[in-house]
Design a protein around this motif. Structure first.
Motif, mmCIF file in Angstrom:
data_model
loop_
_atom_site.group_PDB
_atom_site.id
_atom_site.type_symbol
_atom_site.label_atom_id
_atom_site.label_comp_id
_atom_site.label_asym_id
_atom_site.label_seq_id
_atom_site.Cartn_x
_atom_site.Cartn_y
_atom_site.Cartn_z
ATOM 1 N N UNK A 97 0.818 -1.207 0.000
ATOM 2 C CA UNK A 97 0.000 0.000 0.000
ATOM 3 C C UNK A 97 0.852 1.257 0.000
ATOM 4 N N UNK A 98 1.993 1.205 0.686
ATOM 5 C CA UNK A 98 2.890 2.360 0.686
ATOM 6 C C UNK A 98 3.557 2.530 -0.672
ATOM 7 N N UNK A 99 3.994 1.428 -1.255
ATOM 8 C CA UNK A 99 4.677 1.497 -2.547
ATOM 9 C C UNK A 99 3.733 1.977 -3.644
ATOM 10 N N UNK A 100 2.472 1.551 -3.572
ATOM 11 C CA UNK A 100 1.481 1.944 -4.574
ATOM 12 C C UNK A 100 0.930 3.348 -4.333
ATOM 13 N N UNK A 101 1.196 3.891 -3.155
ATOM 14 C CA UNK A 101 0.636 5.189 -2.757
ATOM 15 C C UNK A 101 -0.887 5.178 -2.908
ATOM 16 N N UNK A 102 -1.490 4.109 -2.422
ATOM 17 C CA UNK A 102 -2.942 3.943 -2.541
ATOM 18 C C UNK A 102 -3.670 5.051 -1.782
ATOM 19 N N UNK A 103 -4.663 5.644 -2.451
ATOM 20 C CA UNK A 103 -5.464 6.696 -1.817
ATOM 21 C C UNK A 103 -6.694 6.130 -1.131
ATOM 22 N N UNK A 104 -7.210 5.030 -1.681
ATOM 23 C CA UNK A 104 -8.406 4.389 -1.150
ATOM 24 C C UNK A 104 -8.158 2.890 -1.125
ATOM 25 N N UNK A 105 -8.649 2.241 -0.069
ATOM 26 C CA UNK A 105 -8.624 0.785 -0.055
ATOM 27 C C UNK A 105 -10.011 0.300 0.366
ATOM 28 N N UNK A 106 -10.487 -0.734 -0.309
ATOM 29 C CA UNK A 106 -11.792 -1.310 -0.021
ATOM 30 C C UNK A 106 -11.582 -2.710 0.543
ATOM 31 N N UNK A 107 -12.188 -2.962 1.695
ATOM 32 C CA UNK A 107 -11.952 -4.215 2.414
ATOM 33 C C UNK A 107 -13.289 -4.800 2.879
ATOM 34 N N UNK A 108 -13.317 -6.094 3.220
ATOM 35 C CA UNK A 108 -14.535 -6.657 3.817
ATOM 36 C C UNK A 108 -14.565 -6.342 5.308
ATOM 37 N N UNK A 109 -15.761 -6.310 5.871
ATOM 38 C CA UNK A 109 -15.861 -6.179 7.325
ATOM 39 C C UNK A 109 -15.260 -7.419 7.980
ATOM 40 N N UNK A 110 -15.535 -8.568 7.380
ATOM 41 C CA UNK A 110 -14.987 -9.818 7.873
ATOM 42 C C UNK A 110 -14.991 -10.827 6.735
ATOM 43 N N UNK A 111 -13.961 -11.649 6.686
ATOM 44 C CA UNK A 111 -13.907 -12.714 5.691
ATOM 45 C C UNK A 111 -13.157 -13.881 6.302
ATOM 46 N N UNK A 112 -13.782 -15.021 6.290
ATOM 47 C CA UNK A 112 -13.234 -16.245 6.873
ATOM 48 C C UNK A 112 -12.807 -16.021 8.320
ATOM 49 N N UNK A 113 -13.633 -15.250 9.043
ATOM 50 C CA UNK A 113 -13.423 -15.052 10.472
ATOM 51 C C UNK A 113 -12.401 -14.003 10.835
ATOM 52 N N UNK A 114 -11.836 -13.302 9.856
ATOM 53 C CA UNK A 114 -10.777 -12.325 10.148
ATOM 54 C C UNK A 114 -11.342 -10.913 10.153
ATOM 55 N N UNK A 115 -10.901 -10.105 11.106
ATOM 56 C CA UNK A 115 -11.358 -8.729 11.279
ATOM 57 C C UNK A 115 -10.442 -7.782 10.499
ATOM 58 N N UNK A 116 -10.845 -7.422 9.267
ATOM 59 C CA UNK A 116 -10.013 -6.554 8.427
ATOM 60 C C UNK A 116 -9.985 -5.109 8.920
ATOM 61 N N UNK A 117 -11.102 -4.502 9.328
ATOM 62 C CA UNK A 117 -11.028 -3.121 9.815
ATOM 63 C C UNK A 117 -10.058 -2.940 10.975
ATOM 64 N N UNK A 118 -10.006 -3.914 11.847
ATOM 65 C CA UNK A 118 -9.078 -3.817 12.976
ATOM 66 C C UNK A 118 -7.634 -3.809 12.490
ATOM 67 N N UNK A 119 -7.323 -4.669 11.514
ATOM 68 C CA UNK A 119 -5.958 -4.697 10.989
ATOM 69 C C UNK A 119 -5.600 -3.358 10.352
ATOM 70 N N UNK A 120 -6.523 -2.803 9.572
ATOM 71 C CA UNK A 120 -6.220 -1.545 8.887
ATOM 72 C C UNK A 120 -6.135 -0.373 9.851
ATOM 73 N N UNK A 121 -6.851 -0.453 10.958
ATOM 74 C CA UNK A 121 -6.728 0.601 11.963
ATOM 75 C C UNK A 121 -5.296 0.678 12.484
#
Length: 548
Positions: free
Chosen positions: A123-147
């Motif tokens: 994400x740093x190398x791509x200089x991403x301005x927006x990222x779209x993620x699931x709230x949860x997928x296969x039991x994993x909490x993506x918003x928490x990781x991105x926080x």
């Protein structure tokens, strides 16, 4: 973002003159669907975890693409901005790409298995301005990781959550408000019409030198592969494609997202691989074609045999990522009644070789296919001298679908002045032009079609306080093709090292679970050259011999 796709300009004149670049974008393909078959079902998305099945016509796809595009523009996304997504297969993935293409933005798909270590770099190398993620997928909490990630990503302005329930949800920001009806929507959508040589996709390879590389593709490089691929496999508007391979891989993206729109065909997207579910989808929707790695073929054939249900609509199963065992081809063709096609390709150029539907079944067992139109192959020795048929050497390719280069890594493009790309693989070519990949000069293990970045994982394990030396090598697996084994020399007094210690250590480093070795061997020493370089080929041979 400035995209240094230095490999594109030198090819333009030659490939257009040869009619290998078509100057066609995904916008053009969707416009053609809207004009010719607007009410035809285009996409069915199955969400296993949410228990949903949603379908869209081509008219609905086009309308939602415009809606999401205006929503992205409201977030500040414009031409050449990078929008990342870490999504499973589903309609939000497809619509996000179509929306980015309306704006001239670049989609950067990220595998759902990636965790902090991989994502922090990409994400740093791509200089991403927006990222779209699931709230949860296969039991994993993506918003928490991105926080936890956002502090190290200054360019990242928005994290949008599919199935979220706040102001940052996909619905609230992009898919629900009727943005396409806004007074300025036409101006936003008409402001930029991306060209076929503009970068449209940024896809990271699993790093083999410590850092992943960002592969840049244009509509011309992608469609230069998709068009001859579909023609060879006799695919057209009447086909129904099942895509259970991840759309964040080139397989799912090119042949499950782009190809059905080009063909005005239908696609069924499956988010979590479950063979009984796939069997039901094939029967319900009349699926005629699917493409996946060898384990998918094994699982589907077993599901059909165990259930007693047939799949009479399924005509072709294209298998890539690992050689297909002979007995599996026989079992699959007996169970499925479908032609099994073998193929080989890379993120950098899509499918390079396939067997033909007209070929004898043995071709899918003994070879990885012959080049698609627009592809040239050459096998050379260490000095670059071409080798005769049947001899193994370095595999070079020159293809109309070759990528535009690695983002800000032009020195690693491995492409010479005559446009020959060094694949990093070893292969042999027979007298009829069919290849067999015979090894890899790149230090990568392919586990179920997923490349494991061996060098990076080894570098992390060298930080383990109990490890003196480590080498990660492949060992054969009937279902996944390969798995990873860590062969370790412990430090004095640390001989009690267990596999669980390695797993816990790598998890703490934020490593994706699929990248973690599944076997540990402890030794007093590793075979090495006089200069001290570990001889991994000897370790691989020993593991292969032990498995027989």
């Amino acid at each position: 973002m400035h995209f240094d796709a230095v490999l594109i300009p030198p090819r333009r004149e030659r490939l257009r003159a040869q009619s290998l670049w078509h100057d066609l974008t995904i916008n053009d393909a969707l416009d053609a669907c809207l004009a010719q078959c607007p009410e035809q079902r285009a996409l069915t998305a199955v969400s296993t975890e949410r228990g949903r099945c949603e379908s869209f016509s081509y008219r609905e796809l086009a309308r939602l693409a415009e809606r999401i595009a205006v929503g992205l523009a409201r977030l500040g996304v414009g031409r050449d901005d990078v929008v990342s997504c870490q999504l499973p297969n589903g309609w939000p993935f497809t619509l996000l790409y179509l929306a980015c293409s309306r704006l001239g933005a670049v989609l950067n798909p990220l595998m759902p298995i990636f965790r902090e270590r991989e994502l922090g770099f990409m994400l740093a190398h791509a200089e991403s301005r927006v990222v779209v993620i699931p709230a949860q997928y296969r039991g994993f909490d993506y918003p928490r990781m991105y926080a936890g990630l956002r502090a190290q990503l200054p360019a990242l302005e928005h994290v949008i959550i599919v199935d979220g329930d706040g102001d940052d949800s996909f619905a609230a920001c992009l898919s629900d408000p009727p943005w396409e009806q806004a007074a300025d929507a036409a101006a936003i959508l008409g402001h930029v019409r991306p060209q076929a040589d503009d970068i449209t996709q940024l896809l990271y390879t699993s790093g083999t030198t410590g850092e992943p590389k960002g592969v840049m593709h244009t509509a011309n490089t992608l469609f230069a592969n998709i068009i001859p691929y579909a023609e060879r496999l006799h695919l057209g508007a009447g086909d129904v494609v099942l895509m259970a391979s991840p759309m964040a891989h080139q397989t799912g993206f090119m042949y499950g997202l782009m190809m059905p729109i080009l063909l005005r065909a239908q696609v069924v997207l499956q988010d979590v691989w479950e063979p009984r579910t796939a069997l039901g989808l094939i029967r319900e929707h009349g699926v005629t074609f699917t493409m996946a790695s060898t384990p998918f073929l094994t699982d589907l054939a077993k599901a059909v045999s165990d259930s007693g249900l047939t799949v009479p609509s399924l005509r072709t199963f294209l298998c890539a990522g690992a050689p297909i065992p002979g007995p599996l081809v026989e079992q699959a063709q007996h169970a499925l009644g479908a032609k099994v096609i073998s193929a080989w390709g890379m993120t950098e150029c899509g499918a390079v070789t396939t067997t033909r539907p007209e070929d004898a079944d043995s071709r899918a067992v003994d070879t990885d296919g012959c080049p698609l139109p627009g592809v040239e192959l050459r096998v050379v020795d260490a000095d670059g001298t071409p080798l005769p048929p049947g001899e193994s050497g370095r595999l070079l390719l020159r293809a109309c679908s070759n990528f535009g280069g690695y983002l800000r890594r032009a020195a690693l493009n491995a492409t010479d002045a005559e446009d020959w790309f060094d694949t990093g693989d070893l292969a042999r070519i027979d007298a009829e032009g069919y290849i067999r990949i015979s090894g890899r000069s790149k230090d990568v293990i392919i586990r179920g079609g997923e490349n494991i970045p061996v060098v990076e994982i080894e570098a992390l394990l060298y930080r383990h306080p109990a490890i003196e030396q480590v080498a990660i090598v492949a060992y054969p697996d009937e279902r996944l093709g390969e798995r990873a084994c860590a062969i370790v020399v412990p430090k004095p007094g640390q001989e009690g090292l267990e596999l669980a210690d390695l797993v816990d250590f790598l998890k703490a480093q934020g490593v994706a679970l699929q990248y973690i070795p599944e076997r540990l061997i402890v030794r007093e020493a590793l075979p090495a050259t006089p200069s001290g370089k570990i001889q991994k080929f000897k370790l691989r041979e020993q593991l292969r011999d032990a498995s027989r």
